[in-house]
Design a protein around this motif. Structure first.
Motif, PDB file in Angstrom:
ATOM      1  N   LEU A  44       0.835  -1.203   0.000  1.00 27.93           N
ATOM      2  CA  LEU A  44       0.000   0.000   0.000  1.00 27.93           C
ATOM      3  C   LEU A  44       0.869   1.252   0.000  1.00 27.93           C
ATOM      4  N   ALA A  45       1.910   1.256   0.825  1.00 28.68           N
ATOM      5  CA  ALA A  45       2.814   2.407   0.883  1.00 28.68           C
ATOM      6  C   ALA A  45       3.563   2.589  -0.435  1.00 28.68           C
ATOM      7  N   ASP A  46       3.969   1.488  -1.054  1.00 28.28           N
ATOM      8  CA  ASP A  46       4.651   1.574  -2.349  1.00 28.28           C
ATOM      9  C   ASP A  46       3.749   2.189  -3.404  1.00 28.28           C
ATOM     10  N   ALA A  47       2.481   1.853  -3.345  1.00 31.11           N
ATOM     11  CA  ALA A  47       1.545   2.312  -4.374  1.00 31.11           C
ATOM     12  C   ALA A  47       1.029   3.724  -4.132  1.00 31.11           C
ATOM     13  N   GLU A  48       0.801   4.076  -2.861  1.00 29.57           N
ATOM     14  CA  GLU A  48       0.123   5.343  -2.576  1.00 29.57           C
ATOM     15  C   GLU A  48       0.856   6.250  -1.609  1.00 29.57           C
ATOM     16  N   GLY A  49       1.984   5.812  -1.064  1.00 37.04           N
ATOM     17  CA  GLY A  49       2.719   6.628  -0.112  1.00 37.04           C
ATOM     18  C   GLY A  49       2.386   6.254   1.316  1.00 37.04           C
ATOM     19  N   LEU A  50       3.259   6.650   2.230  1.00 37.57           N
ATOM     20  CA  LEU A  50       3.095   6.264   3.633  1.00 37.57           C
ATOM     21  C   LEU A  50       1.832   6.852   4.256  1.00 37.57           C
ATOM     22  N   ALA A  51       1.428   8.045   3.792  1.00 36.41           N
ATOM     23  CA  ALA A  51       0.242   8.684   4.365  1.00 36.41           C
ATOM     24  C   ALA A  51      -1.022   7.854   4.136  1.00 36.41           C
ATOM     25  N   ALA A  52      -0.998   6.989   3.130  1.00 38.39           N
ATOM     26  CA  ALA A  52      -2.174   6.177   2.827  1.00 38.39           C
ATOM     27  C   ALA A  52      -2.317   4.988   3.769  1.00 38.39           C
ATOM     28  N   VAL A  53      -1.255   4.686   4.515  1.00 37.39           N
ATOM     29  CA  VAL A  53      -1.265   3.500   5.364  1.00 37.39           C
ATOM     30  C   VAL A  53      -1.992   3.779   6.685  1.00 37.39           C
ATOM     31  N   SER A  54      -3.003   3.010   6.938  1.00 38.74           N
ATOM     32  CA  SER A  54      -3.715   3.028   8.217  1.00 38.74           C
ATOM     33  C   SER A  54      -4.167   1.597   8.484  1.00 38.74           C
ATOM     34  N   MET A  55      -4.498   1.331   9.704  1.00 39.86           N
ATOM     35  CA  MET A  55      -4.953  -0.013  10.048  1.00 39.86           C
ATOM     36  C   MET A  55      -6.219  -0.353   9.245  1.00 39.86           C
ATOM     37  N   ALA A  56      -7.088   0.634   9.058  1.00 38.77           N
ATOM     38  CA  ALA A  56      -8.335   0.399   8.333  1.00 38.77           C
ATOM     39  C   ALA A  56      -8.063   0.091   6.855  1.00 38.77           C
ATOM     40  N   ARG A  57      -7.146   0.859   6.227  1.00 34.53           N
ATOM     41  CA  ARG A  57      -6.850   0.641   4.804  1.00 34.53           C
ATOM     42  C   ARG A  57      -6.178  -0.710   4.585  1.00 34.53           C
ATOM     43  N   VAL A  58      -5.288  -1.081   5.494  1.00 36.60           N
ATOM     44  CA  VAL A  58      -4.613  -2.369   5.366  1.00 36.60           C
ATOM     45  C   VAL A  58      -5.618  -3.504   5.542  1.00 36.60           C
ATOM     46  N   ALA A  59      -6.524  -3.343   6.505  1.00 32.84           N
ATOM     47  CA  ALA A  59      -7.561  -4.360   6.717  1.00 32.84           C
ATOM     48  C   ALA A  59      -8.431  -4.501   5.471  1.00 32.84           C
ATOM     49  N   GLN A  60      -8.780  -3.366   4.876  1.00 28.40           N
ATOM     50  CA  GLN A  60      -9.595  -3.379   3.656  1.00 28.40           C
ATOM     51  C   GLN A  60      -8.873  -4.113   2.528  1.00 28.40           C
ATOM     52  N   LYS A  61      -7.570  -3.855   2.413  1.00 29.97           N
ATOM     53  CA  LYS A  61      -6.765  -4.494   1.362  1.00 29.97           C
ATOM     54  C   LYS A  61      -6.728  -6.013   1.551  1.00 29.97           C
ATOM     55  N   LEU A  62      -6.745  -6.445   2.792  1.00 28.74           N
ATOM     56  CA  LEU A  62      -6.684  -7.870   3.105  1.00 28.74           C
ATOM     57  C   LEU A  62      -8.061  -8.532   3.145  1.00 28.74           C
ATOM     58  N   GLY A  63      -9.107  -7.701   3.040  1.00 28.36           N
ATOM     59  CA  GLY A  63     -10.453  -8.250   3.114  1.00 28.36           C
ATOM     60  C   GLY A  63     -10.838  -8.697   4.506  1.00 28.36           C
ATOM     61  N   ASN A  64     -10.301  -8.017   5.514  1.00 28.85           N
ATOM     62  CA  ASN A  64     -10.578  -8.350   6.912  1.00 28.85           C
ATOM     63  C   ASN A  64     -11.100  -7.118   7.640  1.00 28.85           C
ATOM     64  N   SER A  65     -11.568  -7.334   8.842  1.00 27.93           N
ATOM     65  CA  SER A  65     -11.976  -6.213   9.675  1.00 27.93           C
ATOM     66  C   SER A  65     -10.745  -5.599  10.336  1.00 27.93           C
ATOM     67  N   THR A  66     -10.871  -4.344  10.706  1.00 22.96           N
ATOM     68  CA  THR A  66      -9.759  -3.679  11.385  1.00 22.96           C
ATOM     69  C   THR A  66      -9.431  -4.378  12.694  1.00 22.96           C
ATOM     70  N   MET A  67     -10.449  -4.858  13.389  1.00 24.07           N
ATOM     71  CA  MET A  67     -10.224  -5.552  14.662  1.00 24.07           C
ATOM     72  C   MET A  67      -9.393  -6.821  14.457  1.00 24.07           C
ATOM     73  N   ALA A  68      -9.534  -7.444  13.296  1.00 25.21           N
ATOM     74  CA  ALA A  68      -8.746  -8.648  13.020  1.00 25.21           C
ATOM     75  C   ALA A  68      -7.258  -8.323  12.991  1.00 25.21           C
ATOM     76  N   LEU A  69      -6.912  -7.119  12.503  1.00 24.74           N
ATOM     77  CA  LEU A  69      -5.506  -6.700  12.481  1.00 24.74           C
ATOM     78  C   LEU A  69      -4.993  -6.462  13.885  1.00 24.74           C
ATOM     79  N   TYR A  70      -5.823  -5.850  14.729  1.00 24.77           N
ATOM     80  CA  TYR A  70      -5.377  -5.510  16.079  1.00 24.77           C
ATOM     81  C   TYR A  70      -5.103  -6.750  16.936  1.00 24.77           C
ATOM     82  N   ARG A  71      -5.573  -7.904  16.520  1.00 25.93           N
ATOM     83  CA  ARG A  71      -5.254  -9.121  17.254  1.00 25.93           C
ATOM     84  C   ARG A  71      -3.784  -9.503  17.058  1.00 25.93           C
ATOM     85  N   HIS A  72      -3.179  -8.981  15.982  1.00 28.34           N
ATOM     86  CA  HIS A  72      -1.784  -9.302  15.660  1.00 28.34           C
ATOM     87  C   HIS A  72      -0.842  -8.115  15.841  1.00 28.34           C
ATOM     88  N   VAL A  73      -1.306  -6.931  15.462  1.00 23.52           N
ATOM     89  CA  VAL A  73      -0.509  -5.703  15.536  1.00 23.52           C
ATOM     90  C   VAL A  73      -1.312  -4.687  16.330  1.00 23.52           C
TER      91      VAL A  73
END
Length: 250
Positions: A44-73
């Motif tokens: 995501l950062a490579d494609a859109e820059g670091l400002a585009a990176v958020s837990m919500a955007r990464v979760a969306q990219k992975l097709g998961n909920s944001t809460m699913a990410l917080y279980r790991h990070v």
């Protein structure tokens, strides 16, 4: 054989980077991993820059909920820490019996620079301490190994590698924070210097301007790689002189 460290005794960031963070999660094995999350964030950062990176955007990219990410990070800060280490990938291999420390360090330095330049956002991540992640330490170890056939003490090896890293990081910072080093940029800078530099107050700088260091002829191509090679060789010359002095006094 060393015993596996107790994750509870490690700092949180170290345990996370090395996959040693203990988990109290129960139930089915999760389909998402820290590596999955890190790779998605890097892409995501490579494609859109670091400002585009958020837990919500990464979760969306992975097709998961944001809460699913917080279980790991646990936070974006942790995610940035993982990204900074992952961006370096693996260091280059040296020949098994390589005794030419200069050639090896040249390969190493160009490798570090290339790895960072593949991820322009890397320089925007704040440095919070010495290298501790698996990729960072692999690069650090590879650089230290270039001095294996010298008489340098271990602390001297560390200091020399850190000095070289300072040069590399400076090159990365200049290359990302300043405009593209084209002929027009250099010309504009030279023109500005010529207008404000008073030879009576700044005589040495005035000599540089008068010598045409910042004058670019029409059609001339400015190659920043020449500056990189020049600076790298100067740093390596200094390391070589130090090694020769140490071995001469041994």
């Amino acid at each position: 054989m060393s015993e596996q460290p107790d994750p509870a005794e490690l700092p949180e960031d170290v345990a996370l980077l090395w996959g040693l963070r203990s988990s109290t999660r129960r139930g089915p094995k999760p389909t998402l991993s820290v590596d999955d999350i890190t790779k998605a964030a890097v892409d995501l950062a490579d494609a859109e820059g670091l400002a585009a990176v958020s837990m919500a955007r990464v979760a969306q990219k992975l097709g998961n909920s944001t809460m699913a990410l917080y279980r790991h990070v646990k936070s974006k800060d942790e995610l940035l820490l993982l990204m900074a280490d992952a961006a370096l990938e693996e260091p280059p291999e040296f020949p098994p019996d390589e005794r030419d420390w200069r050639a090896a360090l040249t390969t190493w330095s160009n490798g570090v620079l290339a790895a960072i330049r593949r991820h322009a956002w890397w320089v925007q991540i704040p440095t919070k301490g010495p290298p501790i992640g698996p990729h960072n330490l692999a690069w650090f170890d590879r650089a230290l190994s270039t001095f294996a056939h010298t008489s340098l003490r271990e602390d001297e090896k560390v200091q020399l590698v850190m000095s070289l890293l300072m040069y590399i990081h400076g090159e990365v910072w200049l290359g990302t924070q300043l405009p593209e080093q084209g002929a027009q940029f250099v010309t504009d800078y030279g023109t500005a210097l010529g207008a404000v530099v008073d030879p009576r107050k700044l005589p040495s700088l005035a000599n540089v301007v008068a010598a045409g260091v910042f004058t670019v002829e029409p059609g001339e191509i400015v190659d920043s790689g020449d500056d990189w090679d020049f600076g790298l060789n100067v740093v390596l010359d200094g390391i070589g002189a130090y090694i020769a002095r140490r071995e001469g006094s041994a």
